[in-house]
Design an enzyme around this catalytic site. Structure first.
Site, PDB file in Angstrom:
ATOM      1  N   GLY A 136       1.124  -1.268   0.321  1.00 50.08           N
ATOM      2  CA  GLY A 136      -0.233   0.229   0.272  1.00 50.08           C
ATOM      3  C   GLY A 136       0.938   1.394   0.038  1.00 50.08           C
ATOM      4  O   GLY A 136       2.342   1.044   0.551  1.00 50.08           O
ATOM      5  N   ASN A 137       0.709   2.166  -0.531  1.00 41.30           N
ATOM      6  CA  ASN A 137       1.012   3.143  -0.366  1.00 41.30           C
ATOM      7  C   ASN A 137       0.634   4.489  -0.431  1.00 41.30           C
ATOM      8  O   ASN A 137      -0.788   5.169  -0.871  1.00 41.30           O
ATOM      9  CB  ASN A 137       1.695   3.629  -1.362  1.00 41.30           C
ATOM     10  CG  ASN A 137       1.132   3.773  -3.134  1.00 41.30           C
ATOM     11  OD1 ASN A 137       0.163   3.934  -3.151  1.00 41.30           O
ATOM     12  ND2 ASN A 137       1.984   1.868  -3.648  1.00 41.30           N
ATOM     13  N   SER A 188       8.990   2.254  -2.498  1.00 38.28           N
ATOM     14  CA  SER A 188       8.825   1.405  -2.798  1.00 38.28           C
ATOM     15  C   SER A 188       9.287   0.171  -1.403  1.00 38.28           C
ATOM     16  O   SER A 188      10.499   0.823  -1.724  1.00 38.28           O
ATOM     17  CB  SER A 188       9.726   0.932  -4.163  1.00 38.28           C
ATOM     18  OG  SER A 188       8.911  -0.525  -4.088  1.00 38.28           O
ATOM     19  N   GLY A 189       8.949  -0.728  -1.293  1.00 31.08           N
ATOM     20  CA  GLY A 189       9.097  -2.005  -0.578  1.00 31.08           C
ATOM     21  C   GLY A 189       9.894  -1.714   0.935  1.00 31.08           C
ATOM     22  O   GLY A 189      10.190  -2.257   1.030  1.00 31.08           O
ATOM     23  N   SER A 193       7.214   4.685  -4.687  1.00 33.35           N
ATOM     24  CA  SER A 193       5.982   3.398  -4.838  1.00 33.35           C
ATOM     25  C   SER A 193       6.480   3.044  -5.991  1.00 33.35           C
ATOM     26  O   SER A 193       6.661   4.251  -7.175  1.00 33.35           O
ATOM     27  CB  SER A 193       5.122   4.414  -4.901  1.00 33.35           C
ATOM     28  OG  SER A 193       4.103   2.976  -4.887  1.00 33.35           O
ATOM     29  N   SER A 194       6.783   1.956  -6.770  1.00 31.12           N
ATOM     30  CA  SER A 194       6.280   1.708  -7.856  1.00 31.12           C
ATOM     31  C   SER A 194       5.099   1.445  -8.520  1.00 31.12           C
ATOM     32  O   SER A 194       4.830   1.842  -9.750  1.00 31.12           O
ATOM     33  CB  SER A 194       6.862   0.194  -7.871  1.00 31.12           C
ATOM     34  OG  SER A 194       5.604  -1.224  -7.237  1.00 31.12           O
ATOM     35  N   ASP A 195       4.070   2.219  -7.899  1.00 27.87           N
ATOM     36  CA  ASP A 195       3.241   2.808  -8.534  1.00 27.87           C
ATOM     37  C   ASP A 195       2.744   4.253  -8.805  1.00 27.87           C
ATOM     38  O   ASP A 195       1.820   4.782  -9.250  1.00 27.87           O
ATOM     39  CB  ASP A 195       1.466   2.525  -7.484  1.00 27.87           C
ATOM     40  CG  ASP A 195       1.968   0.953  -7.283  1.00 27.87           C
ATOM     41  OD1 ASP A 195       1.285   0.477  -8.066  1.00 27.87           O
ATOM     42  OD2 ASP A 195       1.482   0.343  -5.736  1.00 27.87           O
ATOM     43  N   HIS A 236      -3.382   3.920  -2.546  1.00 30.24           N
ATOM     44  CA  HIS A 236      -3.625   2.101  -2.839  1.00 30.24           C
ATOM     45  C   HIS A 236      -3.497   1.299  -1.979  1.00 30.24           C
ATOM     46  O   HIS A 236      -2.795   1.696  -1.160  1.00 30.24           O
ATOM     47  CB  HIS A 236      -2.573   2.558  -4.358  1.00 30.24           C
ATOM     48  CG  HIS A 236      -2.631   0.746  -4.803  1.00 30.24           C
ATOM     49  ND1 HIS A 236      -3.622   0.264  -5.143  1.00 30.24           N
ATOM     50  CD2 HIS A 236      -1.679   0.365  -5.451  1.00 30.24           C
ATOM     51  CE1 HIS A 236      -3.124  -1.271  -5.301  1.00 30.24           C
ATOM     52  NE2 HIS A 236      -2.040  -1.074  -5.120  1.00 30.24           N
ATOM     53  N   ASP A 288     -22.869   8.000   2.432  1.00 28.49           N
ATOM     54  CA  ASP A 288     -22.190   8.398   3.157  1.00 28.49           C
ATOM     55  C   ASP A 288     -21.253   9.134   2.187  1.00 28.49           C
ATOM     56  O   ASP A 288     -20.644  10.871   3.179  1.00 28.49           O
ATOM     57  CB  ASP A 288     -21.848   8.102   4.408  1.00 28.49           C
ATOM     58  CG  ASP A 288     -23.201   8.423   5.488  1.00 28.49           C
ATOM     59  OD1 ASP A 288     -23.926   9.414   4.978  1.00 28.49           O
ATOM     60  OD2 ASP A 288     -23.278   7.938   6.631  1.00 28.49           O
ATOM     61  N   HIS A 326      -7.064  -6.639  -9.172  1.00 29.35           N
ATOM     62  CA  HIS A 326      -5.429  -6.307  -8.738  1.00 29.35           C
ATOM     63  C   HIS A 326      -6.030  -5.663  -7.181  1.00 29.35           C
ATOM     64  O   HIS A 326      -6.198  -6.105  -6.269  1.00 29.35           O
ATOM     65  CB  HIS A 326      -5.189  -4.755  -9.922  1.00 29.35           C
ATOM     66  CG  HIS A 326      -3.991  -4.115  -8.941  1.00 29.35           C
ATOM     67  ND1 HIS A 326      -2.799  -4.612  -8.183  1.00 29.35           N
ATOM     68  CD2 HIS A 326      -3.530  -2.550  -8.883  1.00 29.35           C
ATOM     69  CE1 HIS A 326      -2.333  -3.861  -8.020  1.00 29.35           C
ATOM     70  NE2 HIS A 326      -2.366  -2.517  -8.545  1.00 29.35           N
ATOM     71  N   TYR A 342     -24.338  17.541   8.531  1.00 28.87           N
ATOM     72  CA  TYR A 342     -23.583  16.491   9.287  1.00 28.87           C
ATOM     73  C   TYR A 342     -22.220  16.736  10.525  1.00 28.87           C
ATOM     74  O   TYR A 342     -21.546  17.708   9.295  1.00 28.87           O
ATOM     75  CB  TYR A 342     -22.717  15.053   8.662  1.00 28.87           C
ATOM     76  CG  TYR A 342     -22.730  13.675   9.840  1.00 28.87           C
ATOM     77  CD1 TYR A 342     -23.069  13.093  10.181  1.00 28.87           C
ATOM     78  CD2 TYR A 342     -21.548  13.839  10.116  1.00 28.87           C
ATOM     79  CE1 TYR A 342     -22.866  12.351  10.670  1.00 28.87           C
ATOM     80  CE2 TYR A 342     -20.451  13.430  10.324  1.00 28.87           C
ATOM     81  CZ  TYR A 342     -21.650  12.467  10.867  1.00 28.87           C
ATOM     82  OH  TYR A 342     -20.522  11.140  11.879  1.00 28.87           O
TER      83      TYR A 342
END
Lengths: 227, 227, 227, 227
Positions: free
Chosen positions: C27-28, C44-45, C73-75, C94, C119, C167, C225
């Site tokens: 995740g990132n 990354s990693g 991150s590779s993303d 992600h 919501d 994915h 709210y």
């Protein structure tokens, strides 16, 4: 001696919340001293967070309170019947642990789908029928009587667990700790059995020879698991 | 050197309860030193809460205990067979982790439904058949032999995991830590695969080109994930 | 200013393990400073347990690293595309969170079954198709391009979440914290949606007027709210 | 007196995250002082991690704020209607707890499948219909009105819980603590009910006589559970 028994039963009871088997006060452990015929059991409806060793109640095999400042668990008469029927057991657990209770509500015994089950529970975990209206008049006593009847054709030492239809599980063992251990095993097996049927609705039980191999790896004179 | 190996294997074993992969003593990690051919493994039936580095048992590739005051895991012969068959691996894990075990009980391999799976496990995680009655006589050895056979047509480095029918998973890796990492991946993938089928009973595997893309993003000479 | 941005992005990243949305490094989170066009993103990693604010990587909207001692991150190219396409967002997340990823693996968008969903997410959470073999050559860029295309007919502010087939999910918001908040909402909604279909396989979406009522109770000029 | 009420309501609110019933701010507890007709309720949209006893808002039975530096929960008008309709209750809880909400989204009441349910909830937990477009104009008020209507043929003391279709559960009790207790029971019962149907799709409700036995073991003049 009774102080030691209370302490042991207190500690076994405290494992129920530790292993996620109880919500609120929905469970109890007892352990018996076979010489005196006295057993210690959790008091009824007392929060686990407030429980102390000295709160355990001592009861005899007539279900009478021998010592204690609280009422014993309302399930005490069931424990009495099981101690009377199963002469080699030393501890009993009752919980409403979610997966085992879901099978009990479904009215189904838990088939042996794998070695986790076979390591501790030999065959299908039985689910006993509902009590009749008449039997419900002495609900807790007759719950014990019904379980004992179900084990006339089952070996209670090889199958230390039962489900009561629309209610939940009881487990037992040589002492309170082993009964708790079996309650954890039952919950794990109930969880994996349900998921296994979800993954393969046509799944059948594990082969008899694998069940034998695993059960006797841990039990009996040829056991070789552990130290 | 053996002290260092024991420490590493102890630490890898302690990750199993941390990641929720074991209940009680239902799991073990080993790691091998390929120069001496010795591996360290968890002792049989010893509680994780009481485990210490010095309790790890050193075993050789004939399955004989070289050093240790405990019996090694009863699964030791399976580890021996895998170390002999898979020459590039350095660590092995066995657990009864609930989701992977549910697939094993269901007798199904786990299809590759997405990139979480493809990142570490190339293709369907295989589920090997039950041992025959004859094979069960040497249960732990033959479990290893059967897994090794299944990988004659699978690349054990690209698929570092297997399910044994009605039993549970084994995973491996370049060392004990990587084998534990793969055990966590497998459990996560087993969980999401089962839920994915619940959400879409007609789901098929992910496209081959996506599996390739993700696997080779993390493995091989063109990998570009990480540092 | 960049130090402040790194600190914010670090803190937002650390919420992912807190809310159970990530295993290992799956995740990132990023957050952009729209004035400079620089964004900070997780390296990354790198393990969450070892992550520090100064490890965040600063990247520009061409995807080039401006500052940082790690690879981003590779993303990262996906984040770039989303920041370019969705001009009002300030943060992106992600993850491979288990329930949302199970829907993505199943290839289904998540229908709006109730007010928890309504919501925050207006309508069905879309699930975008697989990339073609050709598109996979620039995998991370084209993932962003594909998501952007899907929102030509969706309002990215009213639907700050998407699933990528086989994915997992991406979510966004006005900053990193809001993007994480939406990732938690998505996981909760994905979980309850799957269970809801299990409880009633014929269930349909919530009535449009209830979805409108709840969405506009929290968003837009008539929101009432909160404080 | 109001300080004491705020403190009690604060503590009851803090049990919601403790028991895993809320994510973010998705829940609220109130408790009423019947003499003054004032009740204390959680402020709208304030994080549980930041909540303090003095943040509770005091409201009267016209829904007007009597004291407090925050807006009260947006669900306050629903609480008002329930306090007016159910004269013997002293506390109300609303959550989006995942299992109960999944049943609400599925649009189904929860059948009584066992004694865990029967111990606290007498019969099927009702699921009330969606509000009409017209009724949605006064959404929170009419939610309360609709629930009150549903209990014209249900005993609100014997069934202290309801599901609102496509929304989530409300529970109540003699005070805030008991209302929270019932919210925990409801979530547990919702979880086990769904799993029970998964294990046996043809399951029916528990026998009436068993439900009676368990309910009256804990309630009414012949109750014998607890101290």
């Amino acid at each position: 001696m009774l102080e030691e028994l209370k302490k042991r039963v207190y500690e076994a009871n405290m494992l129920l919340p530790k292993y996620g088997l109880v919500t609120f006060t929905w469970g109890n452990v007892s352990e018996i001293d076979r010489e005196t015929g006295y057993f210690a059991i959790k008091p009824s409806g007392v929060d686990y967070e407030k429980l102390r060793p000295e709160d355990m109640v001592i009861v005899d095999l007539d279900g009478k309170v021998v010592e204690g400042h609280y009422n014993p668990s309302s399930d005490t008469p069931t424990h009495v019947e099981l101690y009377k029927a199963f002469s080699n057991i030393g501890g009993i657990v009752h919980t409403h642990s979610p997966w085992a209770t879901s099978w009990a509500q479904a009215g189904r015994g838990i088939p042996c789908y794998g070695t986790t089950h076979a390591d501790y529970l030999y065959g299908t975990v039985p689910c006993v029928r509902n009590l009749t209206k008449e039997e419900l008049k002495a609900y807790e006593v007759n719950t014990g009587v019904l379980i004992a009847e179900a084990f006339q054709t089952n070996d209670y030492e090889a199958m230390p667990a039962v489900l009561c239809k629309n209610h939940g599980p009881f487990t037992w063992g040589k002492d309170g700790l082993e009964a708790v251990h079996n309650a954890v095993v039952l919950e794990e097996v109930a969880k994996m059995g349900a998921r296994c049927e979800m993954i393969n609705p046509k799944v059948g039980p594990a082969p008899q020879e694998l069940m034998d191999k695993h059960y006797y790896r841990k039990h009996g004179e040829n056991a070789y698991y552990g130290q």
